[in-house]
Structures are given as structure tokens and as C-alpha cells.
Motif scaffolding. Structure first.
Motif, PDB file in Angstrom:
ATOM      1  N   VAL A 116      27.283 -18.804  -2.404  1.00 17.32           N
ATOM      2  CA  VAL A 116      27.258 -19.109  -3.594  1.00 17.32           C
ATOM      3  C   VAL A 116      25.937 -20.334  -3.314  1.00 17.32           C
ATOM      4  CG1 VAL A 116      28.615 -21.255  -4.816  1.00 17.32           C
ATOM      5  CG2 VAL A 116      29.211 -19.218  -3.946  1.00 17.32           C
ATOM      6  N   LEU A 117      25.781 -20.757  -2.665  1.00 16.04           N
ATOM      7  CA  LEU A 117      24.458 -21.639  -2.211  1.00 16.04           C
ATOM      8  C   LEU A 117      23.107 -20.245  -2.229  1.00 16.04           C
ATOM      9  CD1 LEU A 117      23.046 -24.636  -1.350  1.00 16.04           C
ATOM     10  CD2 LEU A 117      23.439 -23.243   0.878  1.00 16.04           C
ATOM     11  N   MET A 118      23.562 -19.057  -1.791  1.00 17.64           N
ATOM     12  CA  MET A 118      21.976 -18.624  -1.921  1.00 17.64           C
ATOM     13  C   MET A 118      22.058 -18.360  -3.411  1.00 17.64           C
ATOM     14  SD  MET A 118      21.715 -14.646  -2.537  1.00 17.64           S
ATOM     15  CE  MET A 118      19.981 -14.053  -2.120  1.00 17.64           C
ATOM     16  N   ALA A 119      22.987 -18.345  -4.354  1.00 18.75           N
ATOM     17  CA  ALA A 119      23.134 -17.864  -5.641  1.00 18.75           C
ATOM     18  C   ALA A 119      22.036 -18.812  -6.356  1.00 18.75           C
ATOM     19  CB  ALA A 119      24.082 -17.582  -6.011  1.00 18.75           C
ATOM     20  N   LEU A 120      22.550 -20.265  -5.995  1.00 18.55           N
ATOM     21  CA  LEU A 120      21.632 -20.882  -6.629  1.00 18.55           C
ATOM     22  C   LEU A 120      20.423 -21.465  -6.270  1.00 18.55           C
ATOM     23  CD1 LEU A 120      25.100 -23.669  -6.315  1.00 18.55           C
ATOM     24  CD2 LEU A 120      24.226 -22.489  -8.217  1.00 18.55           C
ATOM     25  N   CYS A 121      19.956 -20.765  -4.654  1.00 23.08           N
ATOM     26  CA  CYS A 121      18.964 -21.020  -4.665  1.00 23.08           C
ATOM     27  C   CYS A 121      17.918 -20.085  -5.182  1.00 23.08           C
ATOM     28  CB  CYS A 121      18.432 -20.374  -3.027  1.00 23.08           C
ATOM     29  SG  CYS A 121      19.377 -22.121  -1.938  1.00 23.08           S
ATOM     30  N   SER A 122      18.835 -19.025  -5.468  1.00 24.79           N
ATOM     31  CA  SER A 122      17.820 -18.283  -6.323  1.00 24.79           C
ATOM     32  C   SER A 122      17.095 -18.251  -7.741  1.00 24.79           C
ATOM     33  CB  SER A 122      18.958 -16.445  -6.208  1.00 24.79           C
ATOM     34  OG  SER A 122      18.291 -15.553  -6.983  1.00 24.79           O
ATOM     35  N   VAL A 145      26.199 -13.359 -10.891  1.00 26.56           N
ATOM     36  CA  VAL A 145      24.997 -13.858 -11.204  1.00 26.56           C
ATOM     37  C   VAL A 145      26.258 -14.172 -12.870  1.00 26.56           C
ATOM     38  CG1 VAL A 145      25.848 -11.851 -12.652  1.00 26.56           C
ATOM     39  CG2 VAL A 145      23.295 -12.783 -12.949  1.00 26.56           C
ATOM     40  N   THR A 146      27.444 -14.047 -12.885  1.00 25.61           N
ATOM     41  CA  THR A 146      27.788 -14.733 -13.908  1.00 25.61           C
ATOM     42  C   THR A 146      28.225 -16.170 -14.114  1.00 25.61           C
ATOM     43  OG1 THR A 146      29.439 -13.166 -14.417  1.00 25.61           O
ATOM     44  CG2 THR A 146      30.139 -14.530 -15.599  1.00 25.61           C
ATOM     45  N   LEU A 147      28.411 -16.897 -12.974  1.00 23.92           N
ATOM     46  CA  LEU A 147      28.482 -18.458 -12.262  1.00 23.92           C
ATOM     47  C   LEU A 147      27.191 -19.028 -12.755  1.00 23.92           C
ATOM     48  CD1 LEU A 147      29.588 -20.442 -11.496  1.00 23.92           C
ATOM     49  CD2 LEU A 147      28.494 -19.924  -9.231  1.00 23.92           C
ATOM     50  N   CYS A 148      26.343 -18.358 -12.314  1.00 24.87           N
ATOM     51  CA  CYS A 148      24.842 -18.719 -11.970  1.00 24.87           C
ATOM     52  C   CYS A 148      24.160 -18.614 -13.967  1.00 24.87           C
ATOM     53  CB  CYS A 148      23.662 -18.625 -11.599  1.00 24.87           C
ATOM     54  SG  CYS A 148      24.414 -19.161  -9.577  1.00 24.87           S
ATOM     55  N   GLY A 149      24.732 -17.520 -14.218  1.00 26.33           N
ATOM     56  CA  GLY A 149      23.879 -17.639 -16.018  1.00 26.33           C
ATOM     57  C   GLY A 149      25.163 -17.974 -16.876  1.00 26.33           C
TER      58      GLY A 149
END
Length: 357
Positions: free
Chosen positions: A335-341, A181-185
Motif C-alpha cells: 500500500v505504501l509503495m502504491a501511494l508513492c507511485s 490501482v483501485t484504491l489509488c484511483g
């Protein structure tokens, strides 16, 4: 006679010595890690002054991750620092969530109008459900799909901490969602302003989009302020409206968790998870205080500073448990799943904003 002796032991000199001994043992276990937090938090604030675009919470997590992976320091994070870092990641996180309630006023939410409120709730629910299914599709282990869905759809690391408490999640199931969540934020701070013009969004619409899609409050502020004060104001109100959904989401999860424990064989003597943890009740109580009473501005500012310190220490503690090898294990599926989300939530929020135009 036995009761008198017991009371003497508990309340007399022997009882006092026992409590002091317990306190000394607790300090012996936790002071190295808490001292590391006490050094890291001011450093995160200092770096934020040098790089205002990067929120303190983001810097705290990054510093924790660096500590966990740099040679030499990494040994300390799994050794003498670990107890104190775990205490910060759990207990200080909960205290920070309680104080977060003072930022929320139901009056501000009602001023948005029922249509906007309905769209925000719909985005939260769809983002939560979609992210949870993505986590299952990517076969993430344990509670990671649930915690990532909570963090991405509601309010970042704070929501992850609240949900992990009611689920009694394993530490590894908690630290990976916090890192993601920190990465994507952080990506949102850099990417969303670049999309403002191509998507044809004015300052107000951009603020609505940011508030409905970016995860953490600090990340929302850093992203929305690029479009001016009007965008920042509406982004914060919409973001805090998303935060209001934290208590009911945690309560529903608590009910489901209790039913699951009751249905487990041999669980008669198993302590059931709370329907709503005490710190969430504290969060709701402070929301009520902010909504019903005139809280002095000085009190709000002081509470914000204390909350930021507590959450920064907690996120440093959680970040210090993230091993990069584990984060990118299974070919980086998490990581890939988080980017998709992240893309899913941004798309849902954009669609919701178009409905409000």
C-alpha cells in the motif's frame, strides 16, 4: 480404417455426447461463481446510479473485496464460487480489453499534436520505470512490481490483466495490483479536484493532468467531469492515448519473457508465452476499425455497455481473491509503495502539463 473410426467418434454421436459431457462438467464447476458475478454486476451499476461519482469498475472491485473478507461469504469465494470467479477474472477481462479498442481512434490522438503525444509517452515510460523500481525497492514479490507499474502507468486493471496474461503471472501477483490501482484511483477522484485551484490549473490544464495521471478510464471520467465538459473531453483523449501504449508494452514484455523461457534449462518442451496474446491482437484490430471505418454510434454504445459488463464481472472476480490481511502484510509495504507511485505519476503528469503550457 483407424482414421474413419476416429472421425466417427469425434464427429458422430459419441463425439457429440463427449462434448456435451464436457460442457456439463464445465458448467458444474463454474456456474456458482458466474452466478455470483451475474448478481454483483447489476448491483454495481445500481450503486453507480446512486453514487455517480464512483465508477462502476471501482464498485465492482470493492464488492469483490467485501465478498472475500465478510464472514460466511468469504467461504464461498474460496470454495464453490472460486472456479467461476477465476474464469471471470481471466477470460471476461480479456474479452473486455478487446472491446476497449473500439473506444480508441488514432485520428483523435493525432489531433493532440506531436508535442502532446511525446509528453504523454514520456510520462507513461517514466511512470512505468519509476513504479517498477519502487516495487523492487519495497521488495514486492513475483510479478507485482511489473503489474503495478503497468496498471498505474497505462490503464489500471485492464492493463494489469493484459500484462499478467503474457507473463502468466500467479493469481496472487495479479489481485494485489488490481486492489491497489483501485484504491489509488478512488483517492484521485476525491483528491485531485481539491488541488485544481492551489496548483493554478484551469479546466483545460486540469483535464490534461487528470488524463495523464489517473489510472482507469472510469476514474478519469469521474475526476475530470468536476471541472466541466472541456476538461472531460481532453482528459478522455489523453487517457485513451495512454491506453494505446498497452499493445507495444505487452509485446516487448512478451519478447523478453520468451527469451527468458528459452534460456531456462530443460525448457525445450515448455510452452513459450506468446509475444502478443490473441486478445491484444483483437484490441489492435478494433482500434484499426474505429480509426479507419465509420462505426455507427449505436454500435459504439452497445459495445461500451457489453465492455463495462464484462470488465465489471472480471473485476468482481479478481477482487474476490483479495484478502485484506495479505494486502496489508509486511506492515502495508504494498500500500505504501502504491501511494508513492501515485504521487510519482501525478508529479510527472503535472510537470508534463507545465511543459505544454
Amino acid at each position: 480404417m483407424v482414421n474413419t473410426v476416429t472421425q466417427t467418434v469425434k464427429g458422430g454421436p459419441a463425439g457429440k455426447q463427449s462434448r456435451l459431457r464436457s460442457l456439463a462438467e464445465w458448467l458444474g464447476r463454474n456456474w456458482p461463481g458466474l452466478t455470483a458475478c451475474a448478481v454483483a454486476v447489476p448491483a454495481a451499476f445500481a450503486l453507480h446510479l446512486l453514487m455517480p461519482a464512483v465508477p462502476v469498475m471501482t464498485l465492482a472491485v470493492i464488492m469483490g473485496v467485501l465478498a472475500a473478507n465478510l464472514p460466511g461469504i468469504s467461504r464461498l469465494t474460496v470454495g464453490p464460487w472460486r472456479k467461476g470467479l477465476d474464469f471471470a477474472g481471466k477470460r471476461l477481462m480479456r474479452a473486455g480489453i478487446v472491446l476497449l479498442g473500439l473506444k480508441l481512434s488514432v485520428v483523435d490522438v493525432l489531433e493532440l499534436g506531436w508535442a502532446t503525444f511525446a509528453v504523454i509517452v514520456a510520462v507513461v515510460l517514466l511512470a512505468f520505470g519509476g513504479t517498477y523500481l519502487l516495487g523492487k525497492a519495497f521488495r514486492l514479490p513475483g510479478d507485482q512490481p511489473l503489474l503495478i507499474a503497468t496498471g498505474f502507468s497505462i490503464c489500471g486493471a485492464s492493463a494489469i490483466g493484459a500484462m499478467s496474461a503474457v507473463r502468466r503471472s500467479k493469481q496472487q501477483d495479479t489481485v494485489i495490483p488490481v486492489a491497489l490501482v483501485t484504491l489509488c484511483g478512488t483517492l484521485a477522484i476525491a483528491v485531485l479536484p481539491l488541488l485544481m485551484q492551489p496548483l493554478g490549473l484551469g479546466p483545460l490544464a486540469f483535464g490534461q493532468w487528470v488524463g495523464a495521471s489517473v489510472h482507469d478510464v472510469g476514474q478519469v471520467v469521474a475526476t475530470a467531469q468536476t471541472a466541466g465538459t472541456a476538461a472531460l473531453a481532453v482528459a478522455i483523449v489523453i487517457k485513451l492515448t495512454r491506453v494505446l501504449t498497452l499493445a507495444p508494452m505487452v509485446a516487448v514484455t512478451g519478447i523478453i519473457s520468451r527469451r527468458g523461457h528459452k534460456g531456462t534449462a530443460g525448457s525445450e518442451h515448455l510452452k513459450l508465452p506468446p509475444i502478443v496474446p490473441a486478445f491484444i491482437l483483437g484490441f489492435v484490430a478494433l482500434v484499426a476499425v474505429r480509426s479507419l471505418l465509420p462505426v455507427p454510434e449505436g454500435v459504439l454504445e452497445a459495445a461500451t455497455i457489453v465492455q463495462d459488463v464484462l470488465l465489471a464481472a472480471a473485476l468482481f472476480g479478481l477482487g474476490s481473491a483479495v484478502r485484506m490481511r495479505e494486502l496489508f502484510s509486511s506492515r502495508g509495504s504494498a500500500v505504501l509503495m502504491a501511494l508513492c507511485s501515485w504521487a510519482l505519476i501525478a508529479g510527472l503528469a503535472y510537470g508534463g502539463i507545465l511543459l505544454l503550457q
